[in-house]
Design an enzyme around this catalytic site. Structure first.
Site, mmCIF file in Angstrom:
data_model
loop_
_atom_site.group_PDB
_atom_site.id
_atom_site.type_symbol
_atom_site.label_atom_id
_atom_site.label_comp_id
_atom_site.label_asym_id
_atom_site.label_seq_id
_atom_site.Cartn_x
_atom_site.Cartn_y
_atom_site.Cartn_z
ATOM 1 N N LYS A 110 0.865 -1.175 0.000
ATOM 2 C CA LYS A 110 0.000 0.000 0.000
ATOM 3 C C LYS A 110 0.907 1.231 0.000
ATOM 4 C CE LYS A 110 -2.769 3.408 1.300
ATOM 5 N NZ LYS A 110 -2.281 4.801 1.354
ATOM 6 N N GLU A 124 8.817 1.414 11.693
ATOM 7 C CA GLU A 124 9.897 2.387 11.611
ATOM 8 C C GLU A 124 9.228 3.765 11.612
ATOM 9 O OE1 GLU A 124 12.267 -0.723 8.767
ATOM 10 O OE2 GLU A 124 12.153 1.360 8.132
ATOM 11 N N CYS A 162 12.801 10.743 8.432
ATOM 12 C CA CYS A 162 12.567 10.318 9.811
ATOM 13 C C CYS A 162 13.798 10.532 10.678
ATOM 14 C CB CYS A 162 12.129 8.864 9.848
ATOM 15 S SG CYS A 162 13.245 7.728 8.985
ATOM 16 N N GLU A 206 7.951 16.407 15.993
ATOM 17 C CA GLU A 206 8.532 16.212 14.667
ATOM 18 C C GLU A 206 7.852 17.149 13.670
ATOM 19 O OE1 GLU A 206 9.991 12.467 11.989
ATOM 20 O OE2 GLU A 206 7.961 12.355 12.797
#
Length: 489
Positions: free
Chosen positions: A175, A250, A285, A391
């Site tokens: 996906k 992750e 990330c 973040e």
């Protein structure tokens, strides 16, 4: 506009509903392609195709040499089609072409070859229990697995995870992120070229709320690998509890990049800038978004970093001279701009940057509708600010001063995340001492964002569940361990 189709059972198909979604070029803010707006029915088709492919092809039981040969053929196909794939990737998510073409795609091909080698070197072990028993372990395929891909680097994640799952003997349902799907759908052609059995790889595009949820909760899927935000990771964990799925997560980060006074400051400036600004506008990330600077060199380092940031060319990602492209989506662009405003409201000093498209792109330029943010640095002594803890996922960093090793480590670890960290020092003893105390899955010394498929990669705390995506045991993440006890006395 170009149209890209789902890839299910070796065939390219529209969504069952016939619905479409626009894919927007973030450099211009305009749609350039269409992708299927799929549903749970399409996901079910893909899972059934994967199950059937495993049964009819016997992929789990073919020799390791055969699986490795197909993967090496895939790597050759990546090399052949790098130009086309890199252009689509850049059009779709704004990562500069010089990065996608000359770094990401060649690296993906090398990683696939590495995984092919691992497929030929899977080993169990024997266990000496007693003389009348023979005991051993073996690594075996899970069956149907799934991969949910982020929008900031679709192709590298796609090729690495799909190749690992295939090398382990599985089939896979993918996906892609709704915001950056086209390159993945185009890349499915390479599996035909490499002669993989139809149905081993399936790709279903669509919204996360529909396709992503269907993948996370599907009872026919044994494991899911997800790369993306911590918030979405929590949601996937909740959905996956339906049938206790195995998860490899992750997730996000708020990584510190620590500069000691004894560092090579020129190298540190370049490394810090590459860690948060270039090439992907902070949309990584592992981005080093908290720059911790020893007080005695704080002012000098910020001044040098500002000069370096001003030399970065922000613009059209299809231009090979561009050092930093746009934010990948309108929604993320709005998020980054909201943090620019928040930083001011929280009282942080704007050391440099802060401008967005309206101030960066001239009237009449085709890029005027794009999502551009220039390299930006806030300065503060408060690690508790939201811009210091949350973040941002854009080219926005926060600089904080520190005095001595203890305070550097305290600040570095003072965050719910634990994905990465960097430190710059010429003192090798300090490097070892500080590295041992940093709570992060990946630590770089006198460099940043250096990655290799032979080195494990994973996060601590809220940055992941401890699984490792790369390294010599990468295939184990896509396999089940079986223990066998056989009486022979």
């Amino acid at each position: 506009m170009e149209e890209f189709l789902n890839y299910i059972g070796g065939e390219r198909r529209p969504a069952r509903s016939g619905a479409w979604l626009d894919s927007v070029n973030p450099a211009t803010g305009k749609p350039w392609a269409r992708i299927p707006a799929s549903s749970a029915e399409d996901v079910d088709d893909a899972v059934q195709a994967a199950q059937q492919a495993l049964e009819t092809s016997g992929w789990a039981y073919v020799s390791a040499a055969e699986r490795a040969a197909r993967l090496r053929a895939l790597a050759d196909a990546i090399d052949t089609h790098t130009e086309r794939l890199s252009e689509i990737e850049t059009l779709d998510n704004g990562r500069p072409l010089r990065e996608t073409r000359f770094a990401q795609l060649p690296g993906a091909a090398l990683q696939v070859r590495y995984l092919a080698g691992l497929a030929e070197n899977l080993h169990g072990s024997t266990v000496d229990i007693r003389s009348e028993a023979f005991a051993y372990t073996s690594w075996e395929p899970i069956g149907v697995t799934a991969l949910i891909i982020p929008w900031n680097g679709p192709l590298p994640v796609f090729f690495s995870k799909v190749a690992a799952s295939l090398a382990a003997g599985n089939a896979i349902v993918v996906k892609p992120a709704q915001q950056a799907t086209a390159s993945i759908l185009e890349a499915t052609r390479l599996f035909d070229e490499a002669s993989f059995p139809p149905g081993l790889v399936n790709v279903v595009s669509g919204r996360g709320s529909e396709v992503g949820d269907a993948v996370a909760g599907h009872p026919g899927i044994g494991k899911i690998s997800f790369t993306g935000s911590t918030e979405t990771g929590r949601h996937i964990m909740q959905r996956a509890t339906v049938n206790i799925k195995n998860l490899l997560l992750e997730l996000g980060g708020k990584s510190p990049n620590i500069v000691f006074a004894d560092a090579d400051l020129d190298a540190a400036v370049a490394g810090v800038a590459a860690g948060i600004f270039t090439p992907n506008a902070g949309q990584a990330c592992v981005a080093g978004s908290r720059v911790l600077i020893e007080s005695s060199v704080y002012d000098e380092f910020v001044e040098r970093l500002a000069a370096h940031a001003q030399s970065i060319t922000v613009g059209d990602p299809m231009d090979l001279s561009t050092g930093m492209g746009p934010i990948a989506t309108q929604a993320q662009y709005d998020t980054v701009r909201s943090y620019l405003q928040l930083g001011r409201e929280e009282g942080a000093d704007l050391a440099f940057g802060g401008r967005t498209t309206a101030d960066l792109v001239k009237e009449g330029s085709p890029l005027r509708g794009g999502y551009y943010v220039e390299p930006t640095l806030f300065a503060t002594r408060d690690n508790g600010l939201r811009i210091s803890q949350e973040e941002i996922f854009g080219p926005v960093a926060v600089a904080l001063p520190f005095d001595g090793d203890d305070q550097a480590v305290e600040l570095a670890n003072d965050t719910p995340y634990g994905l990465a960290a960097g430190l710059w020092t010429e003192d090798v003893r300090r490097a070892h001492r500080v590295t041992r105390r940093l709570r992060a899955g990946n630590v770089w010394v006198n460099t940043y964002k250096a990655m290799h498929w032979a080195l494990p990669f994973g996060g601590h705390k809220q940055s992941g569940n401890g699984g490792t995506a790369n390294g010599p045991t990468a295939l184990h993440e896509w396999m089940d361990l079986k223990a066998v006890w056989m009486n022979i006395g």
